[in-house]
Design an enzyme around this catalytic site. Structure first.
Site, PDB file in Angstrom:
ATOM      1  N   ARG A   1     -77.449 -17.129 -32.603  1.00 54.08           N
ATOM      2  CA  ARG A   1     -77.073 -17.870 -31.411  1.00 54.08           C
ATOM      3  C   ARG A   1     -75.567 -17.741 -31.213  1.00 54.08           C
ATOM      4  NH1 ARG A   1     -81.419 -17.453 -29.879  1.00 54.08           N
ATOM      5  NH2 ARG A   1     -82.913 -19.013 -29.137  1.00 54.08           N
TER       6      ARG A   1
ATOM      7  N   GLU B   1     -73.794 -17.187 -21.765  1.00 56.46           N
ATOM      8  CA  GLU B   1     -74.617 -16.059 -21.322  1.00 56.46           C
ATOM      9  C   GLU B   1     -75.069 -16.289 -19.887  1.00 56.46           C
ATOM     10  OE1 GLU B   1     -77.777 -15.469 -24.160  1.00 56.46           O
ATOM     11  OE2 GLU B   1     -76.391 -15.167 -25.833  1.00 56.46           O
TER      12      GLU B   1
ATOM     13  N   HIS C   1     -78.606  -9.993 -25.103  1.00 59.10           N
ATOM     14  CA  HIS C   1     -79.622 -10.832 -25.746  1.00 59.10           C
ATOM     15  C   HIS C   1     -80.990 -10.147 -25.702  1.00 59.10           C
ATOM     16  CE1 HIS C   1     -80.369 -15.307 -26.884  1.00 59.10           C
ATOM     17  NE2 HIS C   1     -81.192 -14.510 -27.540  1.00 59.10           N
TER      18      HIS C   1
END
Length: 324
Positions: free
Chosen positions: A237, A266, A285
Site C-alpha cells: 500500500r 492514486e 497499481h
C-alpha cells in the site's frame, strides 16, 4: 422475496447472472453522496453491497440501515471503516487468496525490470540512442544470488520467496510479526529485525497492508539504512511509505532504484518527481491486473456475498465475530 443488493462495479455477464439468481440486484455507478441521494430508497432497503475502489464509511452506513454484508473485489480493505461496520454487525468479505500468485509475479517483474533497467533502456532504443555496441552506461545489475529482503511474510511474501529462492538462487531475509516456520524450512529464509534486513538486503520488497501501525513505516530513517546499491520495491500500500522521503533518498543516491506499484495518492500526479527519474519503474497499481485473476476475484466476491447473506463466514471474512 429475494434480498436486495447494490452492485457498484461492473461484473462479467455470467457472474452478474449468478448474483441475480440469489438477489434483486441494483446497479449504480459509484457510492458518491450524489448517487446515494438519487437512489436513497434503494440504499435504504439493501442488505448487501458489492464492488471495489470506493470508500464505505459511517456516513454511507447511516443511509443503509438494513445492510448485513459488504463484499469487496480486493484483498485490501483500508477504504472500509471496519469499526463502523463491526459496530453495526455488518460482515466485511474480501478476496485474499485469489490474487496471491499474480501479485507475486508483479513483484518479481519489478525486481527484474529495475535491476536490469528494462524500461529505461527500452525507451532509449525507441529514442534512437542504440547506434553502436552498448557500453557500461547501459548495464544493469544481477538479480540471481542477490539477497532479497521481504517485509511482510504473508501469502504474497511466501509466493515471492518461492520464485526468488528456486528461480534465482536468492538468499531470503524476512521481517514479520512472527517467525514463519514454513518459509524457513522451504526457502531457508532467515528472520531478522527490520534494521538488519535493510542493512543486508540488495532488494527490499514491501508487502504490507495499510494500518495505523504501518502508515509511513518507511521514511528517511529506513532508507538511510539501506545499501546505496539497494533497490526498493513496493506492491503493498502506498501510504506505508513516506513518498517524499523515498524521493529524497533516490535524489541523494541513498538507494539505487525503486519499482513501485502503489503510491500515497492514486492516480500518481503527472508532476511527481518519481516520473522524471530514469531509475524508477512506476506502474499503475497493476498487482492483480490480469484478465484471469480479476475474473477470479470478482467470482470470489460474488460467492462471498452469497455466503455472507446465508450466514456462512468460514472463510474470507474480515470480522467473522460479527456473525456470532
Amino acid at each position: 422475496m429475494k434480498p436486495s443488493v447494490i452492485l457498484y462495479k461492473a461484473l462479467p455477464d455470467d457472474l452478474l447472472q449468478r448474483l441475480q439468481e440469489h438477489f434483486t440486484v441494483h446497479q449504480v455507478a459509484n457510492l458518491s453522496p450524489q448517487t446515494v441521494e438519487q437512489n436513497a430508497a434503494i440504499f435504504a432497503e439493501a442488505e448487501g453491497l458489492l464492488g471495489s475502489n470506493e470508500n464505505v464509511d459511517a456516513v454511507l452506513l447511516e443511509k443503509m440501515p438494513k445492510l448485513r454484508a459488504t463484499s469487496t473485489i480486493s484483498v485490501g480493505y483500508d477504504n472500509f471503516d471496519v469499526d463502523a461496520l463491526t459496530a453495526r454487525k455488518i460482515l466485511l468479505m474480501h478476496t485474499p487468496t485469489v490474487l496471491t500468485e499474480t501479485v507475486a509475479d508483479t513483484l518479481m517483474a519489478l525486481v527484474l525490470s529495475t535491476a536490469r533497467r528494462v524500461v529505461e533502456v527500452a525507451e532509449r532504443v525507441k529514442a534512437g540512442e542504440w547506434t553502436a555496441s552498448i557500453g557500461p552506461d547501459w548495464y544493469g545489475t544481477d538479480v540471481h544470488h542477490k539477497t532479497l529482503g521481504i517485509v511482510g511474510m504473508g501469502r504474497i511474501g511466501m509466493a515471492l520467496a518461492q520464485r526468488a529462492h528456486f528461480g534465482f538462487n536468492m538468499p531470503i531475509l524476512y521481517n514479520a510479526r512472527r517467525h514463519h516456520k514454513e518459509a524457513e524450512e522451504r526457502f531457508n529464509a532467515r528472520y531478522c529485525d527490520l534494521d538488519t534486513l535493510l542493512q543486508e538486503s540488495d532488494f527490499v520488497c514491501l508487502i504490507l497492508p495499510l494500518t495505523d501501525e504501518t502508515h509511513h513505516l518507511f521514511g528517511a530513517e529506513q532508507f538511510a539504512k539501506m545499501k546505496s546499491s539497494a533497490i526498493f520495491i513496493n506492491a503493498g500500500r502506498g501510504p506505508v511509505v513516506d513518498e517524499n522521503a523515498l524521493i529524497a533518498a533516490l535524489q541523494k543516491g541513498e538507494i539505487h532504484a525503486a519499482g513501485l506499484d502503489v503510491f500515497e495518492q492514486e492516480p500518481l500526479s503527472v508532476d511527481s518527481p518519481l516520473l522524471s527519474m530514469a531509475n524508477v519503474v512506476a506502474v499503475p497499481h497493476i498487482g492483480s491486473a490480469t484478465h484471469e485473476t480479476r475474473y477470479g476475484m470478482a467470482a470470489c466476491a460474488v460467492d462471498n456475498l452469497i455466503d455472507a447473506l446465508q450466514g456462512k463466514v468460514e472463510k474470507n471474512c474480515v470480522n467473522p465475530h460479527v456473525a456470532d
